[in-house]
Design a protein around this motif. Sequence first.
Motif, PDB file in Angstrom:
ATOM      1  N   VAL A  99       0.628  -1.372   0.047  1.00 18.85           N
ATOM      2  CA  VAL A  99      -0.098   0.268  -0.501  1.00 18.85           C
ATOM      3  C   VAL A  99       0.435   1.445   0.019  1.00 18.85           C
ATOM      4  O   VAL A  99       1.101   2.133  -0.687  1.00 18.85           O
ATOM      5  N   LYS A 100       2.110   1.291   0.938  1.00 19.36           N
ATOM      6  CA  LYS A 100       3.089   2.381   0.724  1.00 19.36           C
ATOM      7  C   LYS A 100       3.349   2.691  -0.297  1.00 19.36           C
ATOM      8  O   LYS A 100       3.327   3.546  -0.940  1.00 19.36           O
ATOM      9  N   ASP A 101       3.453   1.764  -0.913  1.00 19.25           N
ATOM     10  CA  ASP A 101       4.965   1.821  -2.471  1.00 19.25           C
ATOM     11  C   ASP A 101       3.652   2.243  -3.188  1.00 19.25           C
ATOM     12  O   ASP A 101       3.870   3.081  -3.895  1.00 19.25           O
ATOM     13  N   MET A 102       2.340   1.818  -3.285  1.00 15.42           N
ATOM     14  CA  MET A 102       0.996   2.076  -4.357  1.00 15.42           C
ATOM     15  C   MET A 102       0.732   4.153  -3.846  1.00 15.42           C
ATOM     16  O   MET A 102       0.253   4.764  -5.199  1.00 15.42           O
ATOM     17  N   ALA A 103       1.048   4.226  -3.274  1.00 13.17           N
ATOM     18  CA  ALA A 103       0.673   5.283  -1.881  1.00 13.17           C
ATOM     19  C   ALA A 103       1.828   6.724  -2.392  1.00 13.17           C
ATOM     20  O   ALA A 103       1.246   7.684  -3.080  1.00 13.17           O
ATOM     21  N   ALA A 104       3.002   6.098  -2.784  1.00 12.93           N
ATOM     22  CA  ALA A 104       4.050   6.748  -2.873  1.00 12.93           C
ATOM     23  C   ALA A 104       4.072   7.423  -3.900  1.00 12.93           C
ATOM     24  O   ALA A 104       4.597   8.285  -5.138  1.00 12.93           O
ATOM     25  N   LEU A 105       3.681   6.045  -4.802  1.00 11.17           N
ATOM     26  CA  LEU A 105       3.666   6.496  -6.770  1.00 11.17           C
ATOM     27  C   LEU A 105       2.513   7.096  -6.625  1.00 11.17           C
ATOM     28  O   LEU A 105       2.642   7.644  -7.719  1.00 11.17           O
ATOM     29  N   LYS A 110       0.059  13.152 -11.284  1.00 11.07           N
ATOM     30  CA  LYS A 110      -1.862  14.287 -11.692  1.00 11.07           C
ATOM     31  C   LYS A 110      -3.132  13.614 -12.126  1.00 11.07           C
ATOM     32  O   LYS A 110      -3.657  13.463 -13.576  1.00 11.07           O
ATOM     33  N   LEU A 111      -4.062  12.896 -10.863  1.00 12.26           N
ATOM     34  CA  LEU A 111      -4.797  12.216 -10.911  1.00 12.26           C
ATOM     35  C   LEU A 111      -6.157  12.822 -10.068  1.00 12.26           C
ATOM     36  O   LEU A 111      -5.910  13.878  -9.352  1.00 12.26           O
ATOM     37  N   LEU A 112      -6.990  12.102 -10.666  1.00  7.60           N
ATOM     38  CA  LEU A 112      -8.376  12.969  -9.657  1.00  7.60           C
ATOM     39  C   LEU A 112      -8.769  11.776  -8.778  1.00  7.60           C
ATOM     40  O   LEU A 112      -8.162  10.933  -8.539  1.00  7.60           O
ATOM     41  N   ALA A 113      -9.498  12.450  -7.797  1.00  6.69           N
ATOM     42  CA  ALA A 113      -9.641  11.441  -6.904  1.00  6.69           C
ATOM     43  C   ALA A 113     -10.122  10.623  -7.422  1.00  6.69           C
ATOM     44  O   ALA A 113     -10.321   9.033  -6.803  1.00  6.69           O
ATOM     45  N   GLN A 114     -11.093  10.398  -8.189  1.00  8.78           N
ATOM     46  CA  GLN A 114     -11.908   9.494  -8.586  1.00  8.78           C
ATOM     47  C   GLN A 114     -10.938   8.261  -9.265  1.00  8.78           C
ATOM     48  O   GLN A 114     -11.311   7.042  -9.579  1.00  8.78           O
ATOM     49  N   HIS A 115      -9.916   8.873 -10.016  1.00  5.06           N
ATOM     50  CA  HIS A 115      -8.782   7.662 -10.641  1.00  5.06           C
ATOM     51  C   HIS A 115      -8.086   7.100  -9.409  1.00  5.06           C
ATOM     52  O   HIS A 115      -8.376   6.052  -9.658  1.00  5.06           O
ATOM     53  N   VAL A 116      -8.071   8.144  -8.549  1.00  2.00           N
ATOM     54  CA  VAL A 116      -7.019   7.199  -7.725  1.00  2.00           C
ATOM     55  C   VAL A 116      -8.535   5.776  -7.037  1.00  2.00           C
ATOM     56  O   VAL A 116      -7.700   4.530  -6.669  1.00  2.00           O
ATOM     57  N   ALA A 117      -9.187   6.246  -6.330  1.00  2.17           N
ATOM     58  CA  ALA A 117     -10.393   6.093  -5.710  1.00  2.17           C
ATOM     59  C   ALA A 117     -10.698   4.431  -6.977  1.00  2.17           C
ATOM     60  O   ALA A 117     -11.079   3.366  -6.020  1.00  2.17           O
ATOM     61  N   TYR A 118     -10.994   4.686  -8.431  1.00  2.00           N
ATOM     62  CA  TYR A 118     -10.583   3.151  -9.143  1.00  2.00           C
ATOM     63  C   TYR A 118      -9.543   2.537  -9.125  1.00  2.00           C
ATOM     64  O   TYR A 118      -9.423   1.714  -9.491  1.00  2.00           O
ATOM     65  N   LEU A 119      -7.781   2.635  -9.077  1.00  2.00           N
ATOM     66  CA  LEU A 119      -6.766   1.871  -8.807  1.00  2.00           C
ATOM     67  C   LEU A 119      -7.369   1.341  -7.613  1.00  2.00           C
ATOM     68  O   LEU A 119      -6.652  -0.067  -7.421  1.00  2.00           O
ATOM     69  N   TYR A 120      -7.721   2.346  -6.477  1.00  2.00           N
ATOM     70  CA  TYR A 120      -7.802   1.220  -4.958  1.00  2.00           C
ATOM     71  C   TYR A 120      -8.686   0.098  -5.170  1.00  2.00           C
ATOM     72  O   TYR A 120      -8.133  -0.441  -5.161  1.00  2.00           O
ATOM     73  N   ASN A 121      -9.864  -0.220  -6.065  1.00  2.00           N
ATOM     74  CA  ASN A 121     -10.870  -0.745  -5.728  1.00  2.00           C
ATOM     75  C   ASN A 121     -10.409  -1.743  -7.372  1.00  2.00           C
ATOM     76  O   ASN A 121     -10.833  -2.975  -6.754  1.00  2.00           O
ATOM     77  N   ALA A 122      -9.727  -1.573  -7.768  1.00  2.00           N
ATOM     78  CA  ALA A 122      -9.872  -2.775  -9.552  1.00  2.00           C
ATOM     79  C   ALA A 122      -8.407  -2.833  -8.831  1.00  2.00           C
ATOM     80  O   ALA A 122      -8.283  -4.013  -9.655  1.00  2.00           O
ATOM     81  N   VAL A 123      -7.030  -2.249  -8.619  1.00  2.00           N
ATOM     82  CA  VAL A 123      -6.021  -2.302  -8.859  1.00  2.00           C
ATOM     83  C   VAL A 123      -5.528  -3.457  -6.745  1.00  2.00           C
ATOM     84  O   VAL A 123      -5.190  -4.333  -7.188  1.00  2.00           O
ATOM     85  N   LEU A 124      -5.390  -2.431  -6.305  1.00  2.00           N
ATOM     86  CA  LEU A 124      -4.394  -1.948  -5.210  1.00  2.00           C
ATOM     87  C   LEU A 124      -5.590  -3.630  -3.994  1.00  2.00           C
ATOM     88  O   LEU A 124      -4.965  -4.448  -3.195  1.00  2.00           O
ATOM     89  N   ILE A 153      -6.588   9.854  -1.531  1.00  2.00           N
ATOM     90  CA  ILE A 153      -7.771   9.963  -2.104  1.00  2.00           C
ATOM     91  C   ILE A 153      -8.594  11.317  -1.721  1.00  2.00           C
ATOM     92  O   ILE A 153      -8.812  12.585  -2.380  1.00  2.00           O
ATOM     93  N   LYS A 154      -8.324  11.814   0.084  1.00  2.00           N
ATOM     94  CA  LYS A 154      -8.848  13.044   0.740  1.00  2.00           C
ATOM     95  C   LYS A 154      -7.713  14.016   0.070  1.00  2.00           C
ATOM     96  O   LYS A 154      -8.798  15.245   0.013  1.00  2.00           O
ATOM     97  N   ARG A 155      -6.677  14.014  -0.225  1.00  2.00           N
ATOM     98  CA  ARG A 155      -6.069  15.127  -0.861  1.00  2.00           C
ATOM     99  C   ARG A 155      -6.463  15.627  -1.964  1.00  2.00           C
ATOM    100  O   ARG A 155      -6.723  16.995  -2.440  1.00  2.00           O
ATOM    101  N   LYS A 156      -6.772  14.862  -2.702  1.00  2.00           N
ATOM    102  CA  LYS A 156      -7.054  14.663  -4.550  1.00  2.00           C
ATOM    103  C   LYS A 156      -8.225  15.429  -4.157  1.00  2.00           C
ATOM    104  O   LYS A 156      -8.039  16.196  -5.384  1.00  2.00           O
ATOM    105  N   ALA A 157      -8.780  14.971  -3.598  1.00  2.00           N
ATOM    106  CA  ALA A 157     -10.472  15.585  -3.439  1.00  2.00           C
ATOM    107  C   ALA A 157     -10.759  17.239  -2.811  1.00  2.00           C
ATOM    108  O   ALA A 157     -11.849  17.589  -3.270  1.00  2.00           O
ATOM    109  N   GLY A 158      -9.770  17.140  -2.038  1.00  2.00           N
ATOM    110  CA  GLY A 158      -9.290  18.990  -1.579  1.00  2.00           C
ATOM    111  C   GLY A 158     -10.518  18.529  -0.270  1.00  2.00           C
ATOM    112  O   GLY A 158     -10.680  19.703   0.271  1.00  2.00           O
ATOM    113  N   LEU A 159     -10.454  17.670   0.310  1.00  2.00           N
ATOM    114  CA  LEU A 159     -10.947  17.155   1.838  1.00  2.00           C
ATOM    115  C   LEU A 159     -10.492  17.677   2.780  1.00  2.00           C
ATOM    116  O   LEU A 159      -8.717  17.012   2.450  1.00  2.00           O
ATOM    117  N   ALA A 160     -10.585  17.980   3.544  1.00  2.00           N
ATOM    118  CA  ALA A 160      -9.849  17.755   5.652  1.00  2.00           C
ATOM    119  C   ALA A 160      -9.518  15.959   5.900  1.00  2.00           C
ATOM    120  O   ALA A 160      -9.705  15.483   5.094  1.00  2.00           O
TER     121      ALA A 160
END
Length: 220
Positions: A99-105, A110-124, A153-160
């Motif tokens: 998880v840490k390796d994928m998070a660092a990658l 330059k991805l949207l939060a939805q892109h990261v969420a998809y990679l989280y669901n489908a890949v990780l 995901i929170k950071r990409k979405a601009g959430l606290a």
Amino acid sequence: MDDSTLVASSKSGIEDRLSITAEFYTLNNVHANSAKYVLLFSSDPSSVIFFGLSPPPLINNNTLTLTSLALTTSFRFLGVWFSLSASSQFVLKQARSMVKDMAALLTLKKLLAQHVAYLYNAVLLSRLEFRLQTSLFFDSIVQSIIFPMFSIIKRKAGLASTTPLALLYLKIPFSIQHAFCRFLLGKKFLLILIFGNLPIMLFLIFKNLWVLRVVLLPST
């Protein structure tokens, strides 16, 4: 050639298989690195085992001495990690590192939060589900494993950073899958083993299991 895994229910069975593989390697000019052999003996871990190979003329070395893995040492069998002590710490470290390796990658991408969420669901989650298929952790531990991805995901979405995780599990806009529920759903058969009579049968089958991993030298 890939590394080989020899499985038998007795020492003589492993010796027969070692003799066959040694003769095959000689005929095909293949060299195995015996210094990297990994031996698992469920009845007597951390013991020095002497193997006597059959004496056909093609085999130059008729003996082999190996030390079986310790009780707490993790080993890979058919792509899955196990431990004779039933400890999941090694697998847990692997999951956290994955998880840490994928998070660092993904952090600087330059991805949207939805892109990261998809990679989280489908890949990780798929990779974690495979890696954790022999381990079952509490929900709190699973949440700690995947926490770095939620931070991205929170950071990409601009959430606290204090945004409740329940918001991320909403179908819109992220539709993030609940990792613990997904892993638990994939362990239906494991739960049957735990609460049924199959564990006794499996214990009898694997009580004297011998597993030897043969490591081949790279071809030149």
